[in-house]
Design a protein around this motif. Structure first.
Motif, short mmCIF file in Angstrom:
data_model
loop_
_atom_site.label_atom_id
_atom_site.label_comp_id
_atom_site.label_asym_id
_atom_site.label_seq_id
_atom_site.Cartn_x
_atom_site.Cartn_y
_atom_site.Cartn_z
N ASN A 1 0.81 -1.22 0.00
CA ASN A 1 0.00 0.00 0.00
C ASN A 1 0.85 1.27 0.00
OD1 ASN A 1 -2.48 1.57 0.32
ND2 ASN A 1 -1.81 1.89 2.42
N ALA A 2 2.06 1.19 0.54
CA ALA A 2 2.90 2.39 0.62
C ALA A 2 3.26 2.88 -0.78
CB ALA A 2 4.17 2.08 1.40
N GLY A 3 3.36 4.19 -0.93
CA GLY A 3 3.72 4.73 -2.23
C GLY A 3 4.09 6.19 -2.10
N PHE A 4 4.57 6.76 -3.21
CA PHE A 4 4.92 8.17 -3.25
C PHE A 4 4.22 8.79 -4.44
CE2 PHE A 4 7.41 11.83 -4.54
CZ PHE A 4 7.59 12.49 -3.34
N LEU A 5 3.42 9.83 -4.20
CA LEU A 5 2.68 10.51 -5.25
C LEU A 5 3.48 11.71 -5.74
CD1 LEU A 5 0.11 11.02 -6.91
CD2 LEU A 5 -0.82 12.26 -4.94
N GLY A 6 3.82 11.69 -7.01
CA GLY A 6 4.54 12.81 -7.60
C GLY A 6 3.88 13.24 -8.89
N VAL A 7 3.29 14.43 -8.91
CA VAL A 7 2.53 14.87 -10.08
C VAL A 7 3.28 15.99 -10.82
CG1 VAL A 7 0.26 14.08 -9.35
CG2 VAL A 7 1.11 16.27 -8.52
N THR A 8 4.50 15.67 -11.24
CA THR A 8 5.29 16.62 -12.01
C THR A 8 5.59 16.03 -13.38
OG1 THR A 8 7.29 15.68 -11.01
CG2 THR A 8 6.40 17.68 -10.01
N PRO A 9 5.68 16.89 -14.41
CA PRO A 9 6.06 16.39 -15.73
C PRO A 9 7.53 15.97 -15.74
CG PRO A 9 5.94 18.78 -15.74
CD PRO A 9 5.42 18.33 -14.41
N LEU A 10 7.92 15.24 -16.75
CA LEU A 10 9.27 14.72 -16.82
C LEU A 10 10.32 15.84 -16.73
CD1 LEU A 10 10.55 11.91 -19.11
CD2 LEU A 10 11.85 14.01 -18.93
N ALA A 11 10.10 16.92 -17.46
CA ALA A 11 11.09 18.01 -17.51
C ALA A 11 11.29 18.70 -16.17
CB ALA A 11 10.68 19.04 -18.56
N ALA A 12 10.34 18.53 -15.26
CA ALA A 12 10.43 19.20 -13.95
C ALA A 12 10.66 18.22 -12.81
CB ALA A 12 9.14 19.99 -13.69
N THR A 13 10.97 16.96 -13.14
CA THR A 13 11.16 15.95 -12.11
C THR A 13 12.64 15.72 -11.83
OG1 THR A 13 9.12 14.82 -12.78
CG2 THR A 13 10.65 13.56 -11.43
N GLU A 14 13.05 16.00 -10.62
CA GLU A 14 14.44 15.76 -10.23
C GLU A 14 14.73 14.27 -10.18
OE1 GLU A 14 15.08 17.58 -6.48
OE2 GLU A 14 14.44 19.57 -7.13
N THR A 15 15.94 13.90 -10.51
CA THR A 15 16.33 12.49 -10.47
C THR A 15 16.10 11.91 -9.08
OG1 THR A 15 18.02 12.90 -12.14
CG2 THR A 15 18.22 10.87 -10.87
N LYS A 16 16.44 12.65 -8.05
CA LYS A 16 16.26 12.19 -6.67
C LYS A 16 14.79 11.89 -6.38
CE LYS A 16 16.89 15.22 -3.40
NZ LYS A 16 17.58 16.14 -2.43
N LYS A 17 13.90 12.72 -6.91
CA LYS A 17 12.47 12.50 -6.69
C LYS A 17 11.98 11.27 -7.45
CE LYS A 17 8.06 14.98 -6.76
NZ LYS A 17 7.39 16.26 -7.08
#
Length: 200
Positions: free
Chosen positions: A21-37
């Motif tokens: 059930n655990a997860g991480f929600l990230g709603v950023t486009p590819l160009a704005a997504t940091e590698t760490k994220k």
């Protein structure tokens, strides 16, 4: 995770159900997504379920147990892919792992299912992304709990496929009125459909 699984097996002598059930929600486009994220999303949404399913395999085989992963049905609508593809790839990766693992273990008696909400659910993640307005247009987490319980306890009834929506599961049980699950009862007729459900 390995330590937690070992401790569980030591304490209870076996394992009947694994729920990822655990997860991480990230709603950023590819160009704005940091590698760490992206690494964090991949670690929680894809890598962790692989580890838990692999590590629990022998115990689940003994119990003919159930794996339930919280991830969406595959929807290749270009709009969803273009909206936030880094997150999408990690959640679809979890779905593909589930579908492939079910095929891999089908002769062992293990059942692998995925579950996803048809609407927004009033969680901290939704509150963080959509705010109070999003929470007001959401359903209570109870609907997911009820659907998960049904998939696990009545799994023969849901043997036809791997991926399910909460509404589909409860609908097969005869539920037709979902208004009781509204997070804000006055907004029961205005619940927001969730990511990946239908067209973008």
């Amino acid at each position: 995770m390995q330590a937690a699984i070992s401790a569980t097996l030591d304490k209870w002598g076996g394992l009947d159900v694994l729920i990822n059930n655990a997860g991480f929600l990230g709603v950023t486009p590819l160009a704005a997504t940091e590698t760490k994220k992206f690494d964090l999303m991949h670690a929680l949404n894809t890598r962790a379920p692989l580890i838990t399913m692999r590590s629990c395999f022998e115990a689940l085989k003994l119990s003919k147990g159930t794996v339930l992963n919280l991830c969406p049905p595959l929807n290749l609508d270009p709009g969803w892919l273009g909206a936030f593809v880094p997150y999408t790839t990690t959640k679809y990766g979890m779905t593909l792992l589930s579908m492939g693992f079910q095929e891999e273990v089908k002769k062992t008696g293990i059942a692998v299912k995925t579950l996803w909400p048809a609407t927004l659910i009033a969680t901290a993640a939704v509150g963080m992304v959509a705010g109070e307005q999003g929470l007001a247009m959401s359903r209570k987490p109870t609907i997911m709990a009820d659907a998960a319980h049904a998939l696990i306890k009545q799994r023969d009834r849901f043997a036809e496929k791997v991926s399910w929506l909460d509404e589909e599961v409860l609908g097969l049980l005869g539920e037709t009125d979902f208004t009781k699950y509204a997070n804000v009862p006055a907004n029961a007729a205005h619940i927001q459909r969730d990511f990946y459900i239908g067209k973008f």
